[in-house]
Design a protein around this motif. Structure first.
Motif, PDB file in Angstrom:
ATOM      1  N   GLU A 140      -1.320  -4.512  -6.946  1.00 22.04           N
ATOM      2  CA  GLU A 140      -0.623  -5.178  -6.003  1.00 22.04           C
ATOM      3  C   GLU A 140      -0.582  -3.818  -4.265  1.00 22.04           C
ATOM      4  OE1 GLU A 140       3.239  -5.389  -7.784  1.00 22.04           O
ATOM      5  OE2 GLU A 140       4.425  -4.842  -6.138  1.00 22.04           O
ATOM      6  N   TYR A 141      -1.367  -5.354  -3.273  1.00 22.90           N
ATOM      7  CA  TYR A 141      -1.271  -5.048  -2.323  1.00 22.90           C
ATOM      8  C   TYR A 141      -0.004  -5.781  -1.780  1.00 22.90           C
ATOM      9  CZ  TYR A 141      -3.734  -5.333   2.068  1.00 22.90           C
ATOM     10  OH  TYR A 141      -3.917  -5.379   3.134  1.00 22.90           O
ATOM     11  N   TRP A 142       0.687  -5.171  -0.652  1.00 26.26           N
ATOM     12  CA  TRP A 142       1.629  -5.562   0.185  1.00 26.26           C
ATOM     13  C   TRP A 142       0.866  -5.943   1.898  1.00 26.26           C
ATOM     14  CZ3 TRP A 142       7.796  -4.305  -0.704  1.00 26.26           C
ATOM     15  CH2 TRP A 142       7.465  -4.695  -2.095  1.00 26.26           C
ATOM     16  N   VAL A 153       2.991 -10.351  -0.824  1.00 26.42           N
ATOM     17  CA  VAL A 153       2.802  -8.915  -2.422  1.00 26.42           C
ATOM     18  C   VAL A 153       1.507 -10.195  -2.330  1.00 26.42           C
ATOM     19  CG1 VAL A 153       3.470  -8.332  -4.285  1.00 26.42           C
ATOM     20  CG2 VAL A 153       5.030  -9.058  -2.053  1.00 26.42           C
ATOM     21  N   LEU A 154       0.705  -9.367  -2.815  1.00 23.86           N
ATOM     22  CA  LEU A 154      -0.892  -9.719  -3.848  1.00 23.86           C
ATOM     23  C   LEU A 154      -0.905  -9.274  -4.617  1.00 23.86           C
ATOM     24  CD1 LEU A 154      -2.525  -9.229  -0.591  1.00 23.86           C
ATOM     25  CD2 LEU A 154      -2.408 -11.636  -2.061  1.00 23.86           C
ATOM     26  N   LYS A 164       1.747 -14.336  -2.585  1.00 26.99           N
ATOM     27  CA  LYS A 164       3.323 -14.642  -2.635  1.00 26.99           C
ATOM     28  C   LYS A 164       3.739 -14.814  -1.517  1.00 26.99           C
ATOM     29  CE  LYS A 164       4.353 -15.720  -7.259  1.00 26.99           C
ATOM     30  NZ  LYS A 164       5.317 -15.494  -8.250  1.00 26.99           N
ATOM     31  N   VAL A 165       4.723 -14.555  -0.300  1.00 26.16           N
ATOM     32  CA  VAL A 165       4.580 -15.036   0.907  1.00 26.16           C
ATOM     33  C   VAL A 165       6.347 -14.589   0.661  1.00 26.16           C
ATOM     34  CG1 VAL A 165       4.663 -15.351   3.234  1.00 26.16           C
ATOM     35  CG2 VAL A 165       2.955 -15.009   2.309  1.00 26.16           C
ATOM     36  N   ALA A 173       9.728  -9.938  -4.544  1.00 28.45           N
ATOM     37  CA  ALA A 173       9.009 -10.139  -6.450  1.00 28.45           C
ATOM     38  C   ALA A 173       8.029  -9.277  -6.693  1.00 28.45           C
ATOM     39  CB  ALA A 173       9.399 -11.373  -6.746  1.00 28.45           C
ATOM     40  N   SER A 174       7.714  -7.511  -6.695  1.00 26.97           N
ATOM     41  CA  SER A 174       6.906  -6.855  -7.214  1.00 26.97           C
ATOM     42  C   SER A 174       6.729  -7.069  -8.948  1.00 26.97           C
ATOM     43  CB  SER A 174       7.757  -5.356  -6.744  1.00 26.97           C
ATOM     44  OG  SER A 174       6.643  -4.707  -7.348  1.00 26.97           O
TER      45      SER A 174
END
Length: 190
Positions: A140-142, A153-154, A164-165, A173-174
């Protein structure tokens, strides 16, 4: 600063004498001086650190103090604003004795970058680090962008990031932290 023909190896980067107490990244073998963070960016990183500390043991959190070696055409070392490590990775770092996540170590679970103003910084966080972190296997990369008050959020899916932006009062959402109660509004304005 190095010239275009004077590329550093990882070993040369590790041995670089930094008498100015500056932060550096190594990008494709080039030594890049990172300016001090803006007060807003520093506050955002600390705010996120405190939020994640509600769910993660302190020994698994890093805020602008741990480097990560990533893939690239030449040696690249990034210095993320915030990372959440796995327990395995935290143990490996303690054994290594340097706060550098080497390419043979497992990746962090989450990396957060707070975007600084300017096209060069935007390209680095949105384009280059996106592909580097995906290749490194970071789940996960923010990308937290105070210039446009958006959080991207990638989530890594089969080697590529799906994005998702989030903005305003929309709940972020994580996948790693489903219990997270956080909005872009809270990150940028509270």
């Amino acid at each position: 600063m190095t010239t275009a023909t004077d590329k550093l190896t990882l070993e040369e980067y590790f041995n670089y004498e930094n008498s100015e107490e500056q932060h550096w990244e190594l990008s494709a073998g080039n030594l890049i001086q990172m300016p001090p963070e803006s007060p807003q960016n520093a506050e955002i990183a600390i705010k996120l650190l405190l939020i994640f500390a509600q769910f993660v043991a302190p020994g698994l959190l890093r805020c602008k103090d741990t480097e990560i070696v990533v893939s690239g055409s030449r040696t690249t070392v990034r210095l993320p604003d915030l990372m959440v490590l796995t327990a395995e990775l935290a143990d490996a770092l303690r054994s290594f004795g340097r706060s550098t996540i080497m390419s043979d170590m497992s990746p962090p679970a989450l990396v957060v970058e707070v975007v600084s103003p300017g096209k060069v910084n935007q390209d680095r966080d949105y384009r280059y680090k996106r592909s580097e972190y995906a290749a490194r296997g970071i789940a996960e990369y923010w990308i937290v962008d105070p210039q446009i008050n958006k959080v991207t959020v990638l989530i890594l899916n089969e080697g590529l990031y799906e994005e998702k932006v989030f903005e305003g009062e929309q709940a972020i959402a994580s996948c790693l932290f489903p219990q997270l109660q956080l909005t872009a509004e809270r990150i940028f304005f509270s």
